[in-house]
Design a protein around this motif. Structure first.
Motif, PDB file in Angstrom:
ATOM      1  N   VAL A 140       3.851 -15.197   3.271  1.00  0.00           N
ATOM      2  CA  VAL A 140       3.467 -14.033   4.068  1.00  0.00           C
ATOM      3  C   VAL A 140       4.376 -13.996   5.286  1.00  0.00           C
ATOM      4  CG1 VAL A 140       1.630 -12.883   5.348  1.00  0.00           C
ATOM      5  CG2 VAL A 140       1.079 -14.184   3.281  1.00  0.00           C
ATOM      6  N   ASN A 141       5.348 -13.083   5.260  1.00  0.00           N
ATOM      7  CA  ASN A 141       6.345 -13.008   6.327  1.00  0.00           C
ATOM      8  C   ASN A 141       6.130 -11.751   7.161  1.00  0.00           C
ATOM      9  OD1 ASN A 141       7.782 -15.409   5.586  1.00  0.00           O
ATOM     10  ND2 ASN A 141       8.631 -14.269   3.855  1.00  0.00           N
ATOM     11  N   VAL A 142       5.078 -11.779   7.973  1.00  0.00           N
ATOM     12  CA  VAL A 142       4.713 -10.654   8.823  1.00  0.00           C
ATOM     13  C   VAL A 142       4.513 -11.177  10.241  1.00  0.00           C
ATOM     14  CG1 VAL A 142       3.034  -8.835   9.258  1.00  0.00           C
ATOM     15  CG2 VAL A 142       3.614  -9.436   6.906  1.00  0.00           C
ATOM     16  N   VAL A 143       5.107 -10.486  11.212  1.00  0.00           N
ATOM     17  CA  VAL A 143       5.031 -10.906  12.611  1.00  0.00           C
ATOM     18  C   VAL A 143       4.295  -9.849  13.429  1.00  0.00           C
ATOM     19  CG1 VAL A 143       6.375 -11.509  14.672  1.00  0.00           C
ATOM     20  CG2 VAL A 143       7.179 -12.206  12.399  1.00  0.00           C
ATOM     21  N   ASN A 144       3.350 -10.300  14.258  1.00  0.00           N
ATOM     22  CA  ASN A 144       2.646  -9.457  15.242  1.00  0.00           C
ATOM     23  C   ASN A 144       1.675  -8.454  14.632  1.00  0.00           C
ATOM     24  OD1 ASN A 144       3.937 -10.769  17.354  1.00  0.00           O
ATOM     25  ND2 ASN A 144       5.576  -9.234  17.507  1.00  0.00           N
ATOM     26  N   TRP A 145       1.216  -8.709  13.431  1.00  0.00           N
ATOM     27  CA  TRP A 145       0.126  -7.910  12.880  1.00  0.00           C
ATOM     28  C   TRP A 145      -1.190  -8.624  13.117  1.00  0.00           C
ATOM     29  CZ3 TRP A 145       0.873  -5.641   7.255  1.00  0.00           C
ATOM     30  CH2 TRP A 145       1.472  -4.381   7.356  1.00  0.00           C
ATOM     31  N   PRO A 146      -2.278  -7.901  13.398  1.00  0.00           N
ATOM     32  CA  PRO A 146      -3.593  -8.544  13.433  1.00  0.00           C
ATOM     33  C   PRO A 146      -3.910  -9.144  12.062  1.00  0.00           C
ATOM     34  CG  PRO A 146      -3.677  -6.313  14.336  1.00  0.00           C
ATOM     35  CD  PRO A 146      -2.332  -6.462  13.698  1.00  0.00           C
ATOM     36  N   MET A 147      -4.651 -10.261  12.060  1.00  0.00           N
ATOM     37  CA  MET A 147      -4.925 -10.941  10.804  1.00  0.00           C
ATOM     38  C   MET A 147      -5.630 -10.025   9.800  1.00  0.00           C
ATOM     39  SD  MET A 147      -4.560 -13.492   8.901  1.00  0.00           S
ATOM     40  CE  MET A 147      -3.801 -14.587  10.100  1.00  0.00           C
ATOM     41  N   GLY A 148      -6.525  -9.174  10.282  1.00  0.00           N
ATOM     42  CA  GLY A 148      -7.227  -8.276   9.365  1.00  0.00           C
ATOM     43  C   GLY A 148      -6.275  -7.346   8.641  1.00  0.00           C
ATOM     44  N   ARG A 149      -5.270  -6.882   9.350  1.00  0.00           N
ATOM     45  CA  ARG A 149      -4.303  -5.976   8.730  1.00  0.00           C
ATOM     46  C   ARG A 149      -3.412  -6.720   7.742  1.00  0.00           C
ATOM     47  NH1 ARG A 149      -0.329  -1.877  12.088  1.00  0.00           N
ATOM     48  NH2 ARG A 149       0.935  -1.186  10.323  1.00  0.00           N
ATOM     49  N   VAL A 150      -3.046  -7.954   8.081  1.00  0.00           N
ATOM     50  CA  VAL A 150      -2.257  -8.775   7.153  1.00  0.00           C
ATOM     51  C   VAL A 150      -3.023  -8.984   5.854  1.00  0.00           C
ATOM     52  CG1 VAL A 150      -1.241 -11.045   6.745  1.00  0.00           C
ATOM     53  CG2 VAL A 150      -0.988  -9.953   8.981  1.00  0.00           C
ATOM     54  N   LEU A 151      -4.293  -9.360   5.982  1.00  0.00           N
ATOM     55  CA  LEU A 151      -5.105  -9.618   4.785  1.00  0.00           C
ATOM     56  C   LEU A 151      -5.290  -8.349   3.976  1.00  0.00           C
ATOM     57  CD1 LEU A 151      -7.820 -11.998   6.304  1.00  0.00           C
ATOM     58  CD2 LEU A 151      -5.924 -12.629   4.782  1.00  0.00           C
ATOM     59  N   MET A 152      -5.519  -7.218   4.644  1.00  0.00           N
ATOM     60  CA  MET A 152      -5.708  -5.952   3.929  1.00  0.00           C
ATOM     61  C   MET A 152      -4.454  -5.605   3.141  1.00  0.00           C
ATOM     62  SD  MET A 152      -7.113  -2.292   5.381  1.00  0.00           S
ATOM     63  CE  MET A 152      -6.008  -2.283   6.785  1.00  0.00           C
ATOM     64  N   SER A 153      -3.291  -5.748   3.771  1.00  0.00           N
ATOM     65  CA  SER A 153      -2.034  -5.425   3.107  1.00  0.00           C
ATOM     66  C   SER A 153      -1.747  -6.379   1.951  1.00  0.00           C
ATOM     67  CB  SER A 153      -0.889  -5.475   4.121  1.00  0.00           C
ATOM     68  OG  SER A 153       0.353  -5.318   3.484  1.00  0.00           O
ATOM     69  N   TYR A 154      -1.937  -7.663   2.195  1.00  0.00           N
ATOM     70  CA  TYR A 154      -1.617  -8.669   1.180  1.00  0.00           C
ATOM     71  C   TYR A 154      -2.501  -8.508  -0.055  1.00  0.00           C
ATOM     72  CZ  TYR A 154      -0.915 -13.214  -1.033  1.00  0.00           C
ATOM     73  OH  TYR A 154      -0.643 -14.205  -1.940  1.00  0.00           O
ATOM     74  N   TYR A 155      -3.799  -8.345   0.166  1.00  0.00           N
ATOM     75  CA  TYR A 155      -4.698  -8.246  -0.983  1.00  0.00           C
ATOM     76  C   TYR A 155      -4.633  -6.875  -1.644  1.00  0.00           C
ATOM     77  CZ  TYR A 155      -6.506 -12.870  -0.094  1.00  0.00           C
ATOM     78  OH  TYR A 155      -6.618 -14.232   0.043  1.00  0.00           O
ATOM     79  N   ALA A 156      -4.242  -5.856  -0.898  1.00  0.00           N
ATOM     80  CA  ALA A 156      -4.007  -4.555  -1.537  1.00  0.00           C
ATOM     81  C   ALA A 156      -2.850  -4.669  -2.520  1.00  0.00           C
ATOM     82  CB  ALA A 156      -3.704  -3.497  -0.483  1.00  0.00           C
TER      83      ALA A 156
END
Length: 267
Positions: A140-156
């Motif tokens: 998961v190579n994402v910087v400065n995103w809230p964790m909720g948004r990272v999880l939403m994007s990754y699992y989507a």
């Protein structure tokens, strides 16, 4: 419509164009254009601006004077959606035969312009027909995103991969290179999604036509300047729209030049 170039101009024309959709990106647009222009490979830039009230298009027009023939602008009346902006850009590029590699990229530096070189290398070498700048191919190579948004994007993306069967880790990525053949093959007027589900539909259609897709690892950095256009509704369109996308594919035949019917498709 551009006038026909002279033989000397044609010889010097770039084989690549980077499409950048904009809406209120005055803080970023000049710098992102400069970053693309300064890369070792000659990338042209096409900005599709949806009537930005902040003067984004005016800035682009000034940049066009600095690089005649290298920076282009299409202005549209009001916000019409990300997907329609890219479709307009794809059609514009296909009208110009010298563009063999057509890129899509955000204006806000969440996509590092330097990664255009890696995407170009994959497609220009013949390694793949589409290259995707992927946040998730190496973790998961994402910087400065809230964790909720990272999880939403990754699992989507994981959900889309499961439903569609695409061997792609980052199915919603908006940083990509298409070879000309891919965009000439896809019936662009039949692409129906306008939000971020557009990215899924384009990858899925490319995959169903039997084109080779390869992911190139990138680090995605959340915008510093300007306002994000992301919302949970955008992800909702992606999550729920993908089911109809898959079901509809069962009733289509994916014809392609020199390959009339991809085995197993349209059945």
């Amino acid at each position: 419509m551009d006038s026909n170039p002279s033989p000397a101009q044609a010889a010097s024309q770039s084989d690549s164009v980077v499409i950048i959709p904009t809406y209120n990106e005055k803080e970023n647009i000049s710098a992102i254009i400069d970053a693309v222009m300064n890369l070792p490979h000659a990338f042209d830039v096409l900005v599709i601006d949806d009537g930005s009230p902040d003067g984004t298009a005016d800035i682009v027009r000034e940049k066009m004077k600095e690089r005649p023939g290298r920076i282009h602008l299409v202005e549209r009346a009001g916000k019409q959606g990300l997907g329609t902006a890219y479709i307009a850009g794809f059609k514009w590029a296909l009208e110009r035969p010298h563009y063999l590699y057509i890129f899509e990229m955000d204006a806000d530096f969440s996509h590092n312009p330097a990664d255009l070189m890696g995407l170009y290398a994959i497609c220009s070498s013949g390694e793949a027909d589409m290259a995707v700048g992927s946040r998730y191919v190496t973790g998961v190579n994402v910087v400065n995103w809230p964790m909720g948004r990272v999880l939403m994007s990754y699992y989507a993306s994981a959900y889309v991969r499961f439903i569609t069967g695409m061997p792609i880790r980052d199915t919603t990525a908006g940083f990509a290179c298409y070879t000309r053949q891919v965009l000439e093959t896809i019936p662009l007027d039949k692409i129906r999604f306008k939000g971020y589900a557009f990215q899924i539909e384009m990858k899925f259609t490319t995959y169903k036509y039997g084109f080779r897709i390869k992911e190139h690892p990138i680090i995605f950095v959340n915008r510093v300047l300007g306002t994000s256009k992301m919302s949970s509704g955008i992800f909702g369109e992606a999550v729920f729209g993908v089911i109809s996308l898959k079901v509809n594919s069962w009733f289509k035949k994916y014809h392609r030049k020199n390959n009339p019917l991809i085995p197993g498709n349209g059945k």
